[in-house]
Design a protein around this motif. Structure first.
Motif, PDB file in Angstrom:
ATOM      1  N   VAL A   1       0.796  -1.233   0.000  1.00  0.00           N
ATOM      2  CA  VAL A   1       0.000   0.000   0.000  1.00  0.00           C
ATOM      3  C   VAL A   1       0.827   1.282   0.000  1.00  0.00           C
ATOM      4  CG1 VAL A   1      -1.938  -1.142   1.134  1.00  0.00           C
ATOM      5  CG2 VAL A   1      -0.245   0.063   2.522  1.00  0.00           C
ATOM      6  N   GLY A   2       2.149   1.161   0.060  1.00  0.00           N
ATOM      7  CA  GLY A   2       2.987   2.360   0.066  1.00  0.00           C
ATOM      8  C   GLY A   2       2.965   3.045   1.428  1.00  0.00           C
ATOM      9  N   ASP A   3       3.063   4.364   1.408  1.00  0.00           N
ATOM     10  CA  ASP A   3       3.178   5.105   2.663  1.00  0.00           C
ATOM     11  C   ASP A   3       1.825   5.528   3.246  1.00  0.00           C
ATOM     12  OD1 ASP A   3       2.534   7.068   0.864  1.00  0.00           O
ATOM     13  OD2 ASP A   3       4.236   8.364   1.333  1.00  0.00           O
ATOM     14  N   ARG A   4       0.883   4.644   3.196  1.00  0.00           N
ATOM     15  CA  ARG A   4      -0.432   4.901   3.804  1.00  0.00           C
ATOM     16  C   ARG A   4      -0.372   4.426   5.253  1.00  0.00           C
ATOM     17  NH1 ARG A   4      -4.696   2.514  -0.192  1.00  0.00           N
ATOM     18  NH2 ARG A   4      -6.096   3.440   1.337  1.00  0.00           N
ATOM     19  N   TRP A   5       0.258   5.279   6.083  1.00  0.00           N
ATOM     20  CA  TRP A   5       0.593   4.917   7.462  1.00  0.00           C
ATOM     21  C   TRP A   5      -0.639   4.594   8.294  1.00  0.00           C
ATOM     22  CZ3 TRP A   5       5.141   3.718   6.472  1.00  0.00           C
ATOM     23  CH2 TRP A   5       5.997   4.520   5.719  1.00  0.00           C
ATOM     24  N   ASN A   6      -1.756   5.281   8.067  1.00  0.00           N
ATOM     25  CA  ASN A   6      -2.981   4.985   8.823  1.00  0.00           C
ATOM     26  C   ASN A   6      -3.466   3.569   8.552  1.00  0.00           C
ATOM     27  OD1 ASN A   6      -3.313   7.406  10.218  1.00  0.00           O
ATOM     28  ND2 ASN A   6      -4.294   8.375   8.457  1.00  0.00           N
ATOM     29  N   LEU A   7      -3.391   3.174   7.310  1.00  0.00           N
ATOM     30  CA  LEU A   7      -3.815   1.822   6.933  1.00  0.00           C
ATOM     31  C   LEU A   7      -2.895   0.774   7.557  1.00  0.00           C
ATOM     32  CD1 LEU A   7      -5.828   0.208   5.218  1.00  0.00           C
ATOM     33  CD2 LEU A   7      -4.231   0.429   3.324  1.00  0.00           C
ATOM     34  N   ILE A   8      -1.594   1.032   7.510  1.00  0.00           N
ATOM     35  CA  ILE A   8      -0.632   0.090   8.101  1.00  0.00           C
ATOM     36  C   ILE A   8      -0.820   0.024   9.611  1.00  0.00           C
ATOM     37  CG2 ILE A   8       1.818  -0.390   8.470  1.00  0.00           C
ATOM     38  CD1 ILE A   8       2.322   0.939   5.708  1.00  0.00           C
ATOM     39  N   ALA A   9      -1.016   1.175  10.260  1.00  0.00           N
ATOM     40  CA  ALA A   9      -1.217   1.207  11.714  1.00  0.00           C
ATOM     41  C   ALA A   9      -2.488   0.469  12.110  1.00  0.00           C
ATOM     42  CB  ALA A   9      -1.262   2.657  12.214  1.00  0.00           C
ATOM     43  N   GLY A  10      -3.490   0.508  11.256  1.00  0.00           N
ATOM     44  CA  GLY A  10      -4.736  -0.219  11.538  1.00  0.00           C
ATOM     45  C   GLY A  10      -4.536  -1.718  11.593  1.00  0.00           C
ATOM     46  N   ARG A  11      -3.495  -2.208  10.949  1.00  0.00           N
ATOM     47  CA  ARG A  11      -3.183  -3.641  10.940  1.00  0.00           C
ATOM     48  C   ARG A  11      -2.115  -4.009  11.970  1.00  0.00           C
ATOM     49  NH1 ARG A  11      -7.153  -6.158   8.232  1.00  0.00           N
ATOM     50  NH2 ARG A  11      -7.527  -5.152   6.254  1.00  0.00           N
ATOM     51  N   THR A  12      -1.580  -2.998  12.648  1.00  0.00           N
ATOM     52  CA  THR A  12      -0.523  -3.224  13.643  1.00  0.00           C
ATOM     53  C   THR A  12      -1.072  -2.828  15.015  1.00  0.00           C
ATOM     54  OG1 THR A  12       1.035  -2.549  11.922  1.00  0.00           O
ATOM     55  CG2 THR A  12       1.916  -2.805  14.133  1.00  0.00           C
ATOM     56  N   PRO A  13      -1.566  -3.787  15.791  1.00  0.00           N
ATOM     57  CA  PRO A  13      -2.201  -3.468  17.074  1.00  0.00           C
ATOM     58  C   PRO A  13      -1.285  -2.685  18.016  1.00  0.00           C
ATOM     59  CG  PRO A  13      -2.492  -5.779  16.521  1.00  0.00           C
ATOM     60  CD  PRO A  13      -1.528  -5.209  15.532  1.00  0.00           C
ATOM     61  N   GLY A  14      -1.845  -1.630  18.612  1.00  0.00           N
ATOM     62  CA  GLY A  14      -1.117  -0.849  19.607  1.00  0.00           C
ATOM     63  C   GLY A  14      -0.160   0.176  19.037  1.00  0.00           C
ATOM     64  N   ARG A  15      -0.136   0.353  17.726  1.00  0.00           N
ATOM     65  CA  ARG A  15       0.773   1.319  17.097  1.00  0.00           C
ATOM     66  C   ARG A  15      -0.038   2.402  16.393  1.00  0.00           C
ATOM     67  NH1 ARG A  15       5.890   0.674  19.098  1.00  0.00           N
ATOM     68  NH2 ARG A  15       6.379  -1.533  19.157  1.00  0.00           N
ATOM     69  N   THR A  16       0.458   3.635  16.466  1.00  0.00           N
ATOM     70  CA  THR A  16      -0.194   4.740  15.773  1.00  0.00           C
ATOM     71  C   THR A  16       0.464   4.934  14.414  1.00  0.00           C
ATOM     72  OG1 THR A  16       1.316   6.434  16.631  1.00  0.00           O
ATOM     73  CG2 THR A  16      -0.640   5.913  17.971  1.00  0.00           C
ATOM     74  N   ALA A  17      -0.216   5.664  13.548  1.00  0.00           N
ATOM     75  CA  ALA A  17       0.337   5.965  12.231  1.00  0.00           C
ATOM     76  C   ALA A  17       1.631   6.756  12.360  1.00  0.00           C
ATOM     77  CB  ALA A  17      -0.683   6.746  11.406  1.00  0.00           C
ATOM     78  N   GLU A  18       1.706   7.648  13.340  1.00  0.00           N
ATOM     79  CA  GLU A  18       2.918   8.451  13.551  1.00  0.00           C
ATOM     80  C   GLU A  18       4.097   7.570  13.945  1.00  0.00           C
ATOM     81  OE1 GLU A  18      -0.084   9.232  14.985  1.00  0.00           O
ATOM     82  OE2 GLU A  18      -0.555  10.848  13.580  1.00  0.00           O
ATOM     83  N   GLU A  19       3.847   6.580  14.802  1.00  0.00           N
ATOM     84  CA  GLU A  19       4.922   5.663  15.204  1.00  0.00           C
ATOM     85  C   GLU A  19       5.422   4.849  14.015  1.00  0.00           C
ATOM     86  OE1 GLU A  19       4.371   4.114  19.700  1.00  0.00           O
ATOM     87  OE2 GLU A  19       2.738   3.590  18.333  1.00  0.00           O
ATOM     88  N   ILE A  20       4.499   4.372  13.200  1.00  0.00           N
ATOM     89  CA  ILE A  20       4.859   3.565  12.039  1.00  0.00           C
ATOM     90  C   ILE A  20       5.682   4.404  11.061  1.00  0.00           C
ATOM     91  CG2 ILE A  20       3.987   2.257  10.055  1.00  0.00           C
ATOM     92  CD1 ILE A  20       3.334   0.870  12.688  1.00  0.00           C
ATOM     93  N   GLU A  21       5.218   5.618  10.786  1.00  0.00           N
ATOM     94  CA  GLU A  21       5.937   6.488   9.854  1.00  0.00           C
ATOM     95  C   GLU A  21       7.320   6.835  10.391  1.00  0.00           C
ATOM     96  OE1 GLU A  21       5.437  10.653   7.385  1.00  0.00           O
ATOM     97  OE2 GLU A  21       4.092  10.244   9.064  1.00  0.00           O
ATOM     98  N   ARG A  22       7.409   7.168  11.672  1.00  0.00           N
ATOM     99  CA  ARG A  22       8.700   7.508  12.276  1.00  0.00           C
ATOM    100  C   ARG A  22       9.655   6.315  12.216  1.00  0.00           C
ATOM    101  NH1 ARG A  22       8.706   8.961  18.388  1.00  0.00           N
ATOM    102  NH2 ARG A  22       6.607   8.408  17.874  1.00  0.00           N
TER     103      ARG A  22
END
Length: 78
Positions: free
Chosen positions: A46-67
């Motif tokens: 999905v590329g850099d769609r951090w919100n989507l990735i964070a939705g699949r990673t329990p306990g992580r925010t989009a900001e944490e994933i992007e950082r």
């Protein structure tokens, strides 16, 4: 209005220019091997769609994933 005067639009500030980032926000993020694997696989899909990735990673925010991604894949942090 003087015919010789030209008006220019001021370019919008980019996110980097408009926000100061404190060093405390950029501390290393510890991810489990499973989380890292999931982030890599999701990024390929999905590329850099951090919100989507964070939705699949329990306990992580989009900001944490992007950082995490930027710290792993940006030459300045490596």
């Amino acid at each position: 209005m003087d015919g010789n005067r030209r008006w220019r639009k001021k370019p919008k500030a980019t996110k980097c220019e408009s926000e100061e980032v404190s060093s405390a926000r950029w501390e290393a993020i510890d991810m489990t091997d499973q989380e890292e694997d999931l982030i890599y696989r999701m990024y390929r899909l999905v590329g850099d769609r951090w919100n989507l990735i964070a939705g699949r990673t329990p306990g992580r925010t989009a900001e944490e994933i992007e950082r995490f991604w930027l710290m792993k894949h940006t030459h300045g942090f490596a």
